[in-house]
Write an enzyme that holds these catalytic residues in place. Structure first.
Site, PDB file in Angstrom:
ATOM      1  N   GLU A 141       1.234  -1.437   0.330  1.00 11.65           N
ATOM      2  CA  GLU A 141       0.482  -0.247   0.162  1.00 11.65           C
ATOM      3  C   GLU A 141       0.210   1.216   0.348  1.00 11.65           C
ATOM      4  O   GLU A 141       0.617   2.520  -0.533  1.00 11.65           O
ATOM      5  CB  GLU A 141      -0.750   0.200   0.724  1.00 11.65           C
ATOM      6  CG  GLU A 141      -1.561   1.230   1.350  1.00 11.65           C
ATOM      7  CD  GLU A 141      -2.898   0.647   2.510  1.00 11.65           C
ATOM      8  OE1 GLU A 141      -3.206   2.326   3.413  1.00 11.65           O
ATOM      9  OE2 GLU A 141      -3.548  -0.274   2.342  1.00 11.65           O
ATOM     10  N   ARG A 160      -3.133  32.733 -19.127  1.00 12.67           N
ATOM     11  CA  ARG A 160      -3.704  33.936 -18.092  1.00 12.67           C
ATOM     12  C   ARG A 160      -2.782  35.440 -18.535  1.00 12.67           C
ATOM     13  O   ARG A 160      -1.325  35.030 -18.235  1.00 12.67           O
ATOM     14  CB  ARG A 160      -3.715  33.107 -17.204  1.00 12.67           C
ATOM     15  CG  ARG A 160      -4.185  34.417 -15.694  1.00 12.67           C
ATOM     16  CD  ARG A 160      -5.281  35.260 -16.289  1.00 12.67           C
ATOM     17  NE  ARG A 160      -5.725  35.862 -14.989  1.00 12.67           N
ATOM     18  CZ  ARG A 160      -6.350  36.728 -14.950  1.00 12.67           C
ATOM     19  NH1 ARG A 160      -7.937  36.467 -15.323  1.00 12.67           N
ATOM     20  NH2 ARG A 160      -6.930  37.196 -13.857  1.00 12.67           N
ATOM     21  N   GLN A 202       8.713  36.102 -13.093  1.00 10.59           N
ATOM     22  CA  GLN A 202       9.065  34.826 -12.085  1.00 10.59           C
ATOM     23  C   GLN A 202       8.765  34.389 -10.783  1.00 10.59           C
ATOM     24  O   GLN A 202       9.344  33.359 -10.683  1.00 10.59           O
ATOM     25  CB  GLN A 202      10.945  35.503 -11.656  1.00 10.59           C
ATOM     26  CG  GLN A 202      12.065  35.157 -11.256  1.00 10.59           C
ATOM     27  CD  GLN A 202      13.270  35.596 -11.071  1.00 10.59           C
ATOM     28  OE1 GLN A 202      13.280  36.445 -10.010  1.00 10.59           O
ATOM     29  NE2 GLN A 202      14.044  35.417 -11.678  1.00 10.59           N
TER      30      GLN A 202
END
Length: 434
Positions: free
Chosen positions: A246, A272, A283
């Site tokens: 798991e 955008r 940056q």
């Protein structure tokens, strides 16, 4: 214990991943909410036909026979292809927490009885270990199993049991020797329609909403003795084995989800515009995206290292713990960064970054909390053994009586507080998948 061995080449694994991703995009869209059990079953059967719910089970029992490395790649493809990370989580919990214990510890009769239907998608498995009063402290289980002739009688309650509302069979941990420590637990395979076994209402969770989870009660459940996995007293070993699978393979689904969010975030900051230019040119934005990529790729490297070790039969417990830590923390961070870079759009429900963040929060808790993983790693490094500083002992002068302070120090140093239990072998495993 039975081991699986993959004969798939890298090219074959890549082809499987492409097929799984295409399947996930086509059939596994956003989960209905509230969760519809009939729709969940429909998806599960389709996943069974795709070979997902039995991927690491040997082919002679109906599985695909993949090793941990190939299974990790396939689960990442599933996580990348579907926005329903909860469904991918349910598949992994079924496979690694419940099915693999039967593969590795079951008798031949047990394997032939349960595995084919669990691999085909006809039946769903759950793992019952976590209890209201026993999360990280698995040795404190209050569920009891009492032997009476050719059967056991189980009484107790389980919590946070993944797949419980839809499960046909459960692997249940119970105390056969209360207070017996590591050898006091026993694992049972219990049919969900056993008289006395009842499942509560599905939880309304903040994340992993496509994964049905609930409480389970056992009131005088009569379970035949031939349903014991391994042997009486071997439950902690069964559980530890399932956790290796798991903590390694399950978290690959998060790699896929993270990759999906990183890709959509890159697209968003390219498109955008603010102040007349794409925000990806700033940056502060581009560096945040780079940090997201770094977190993803670092987590993937650690997880694949753990998968290679598991495929080789390594007993190393540090690599899976590190992988679990890296993936779960990276998923939360990438979710947060993805929301931040989308601005106000990021806080609207239904977006992929917002969904990842909600789905990632439980990952730091199930399969052993991240704090427990750090404890385990520290112990492997030879750290964190004694919680009481060593004191230099000096002999009292002749005729000196022991003071009350001296007497008080003795029982205090012998006492084990609740946190001491975290150093036991089975504490490696608080899990909300169970």
């Amino acid at each position: 214990m039975s081991r699986t061995h993959s004969t798939t080449t890298e090219a074959e694994t890549q082809e499987m991943c492409r097929a799984v991703e295409q399947f996930a995009r086509r059939e596994l869209g956003e989960p209905p909410y509230p969760l519809d059990h009939a729709e969940f079953r429909r998806r599960w059967l389709l996943a069974g036909r795709q070979g997902l719910v039995g991927s690491v089970v040997p082919e002679r029992y109906g599985g695909s026979g993949l090793d941990a490395v190939a299974a990790t790649a396939v689960l990442e493809a599933l996580g990348h292809g579907t926005p329903d990370t909860g469904f991918a989580f349910s598949v992994a919990a079924h496979l690694f927490a419940a099915v693999m214990p039967i593969v590795e510890f079951g008798t031949e009769e047990q394997k032939r009885r349960w595995l084919p239907a669990l691999c085909s998608g006809e039946r769903i498995a759950a793992h019952g270990i976590t209890e209201p009063e026993a999360g990280s402290d698995t040795l404190a289980l209050r569920t009891r199993a009492v032997r009476e002739g050719d059967h056991y009688v189980l009484d107790g309650a389980k919590a946070f049991t993944t797949n419980a509302p839809v499960a046909d069979v459960l692997v249940v941990q119970a105390a056969t020797a209360p207070g017996g420590g590591f050898f006091g637990l026993t694992a049972f395979v219990v049919d969900a329609d056993t008289p006395g076994l009842t499942v509560g209402s599905a939880y309304d969770k903040v994340g992993l909403r496509g994964s049905p989870t609930a409480d389970v009660r056992l009131d005088g459940c009569v379970v035949p003795a031939d349903r014991v996995l391994g042997a009486e007293g071997a439950g902690a070993g069964v559980f530890a084995g399932s956790m290796k699978w798991e903590r390694t393979c399950l978290f690959a689904a998060y790699l896929g989800a993270m990759r999906r969010v990183v890709e959509s975030t890159v697209d968003h900051v390219r498109e955008r515009e603010q102040f007349g230019v794409p925000i990806g040119g700033f940056q502060a934005v581009s560096h945040r995206v780079v940090d997201m990529v770094l977190a993803l790729e670092s987590a993937r490297l650690l997880l694949h290292k753990a998968a290679r070790g598991l495929a080789r039969g390594s007993e190393d417990e540090v690599a899976p713990a590190l992988a679990k830590l890296a993936v779960s923390e990276a998923a939360v961070r990438i979710g947060l960064d993805g929301v931040q870079l989308r601005g106000a759009l990021g806080v609207l429900t239904g977006g992929d970054a917002e969904t990842l963040l909600r789905d990632a929060l439980p990952a730091r808790i199930f399969s052993g909390t991240n704090e427990i993983q750090k404890n385990n790693i520290a112990r492997a490094l030879g750290l964190g053994g004694s919680r009481h500083p060593k004191r230099r002992r000096t002999s009292p002068p002749t005729g000196h009586a022991t003071t009350p302070t001296d007497r008080a120090a003795t029982p205090t140093s012998r006492a084990s507080g609740p946190t001491d239990r975290a150093s036991t072998p089975t504490d490696r495993a608080s899990t909300a998948t169970s």
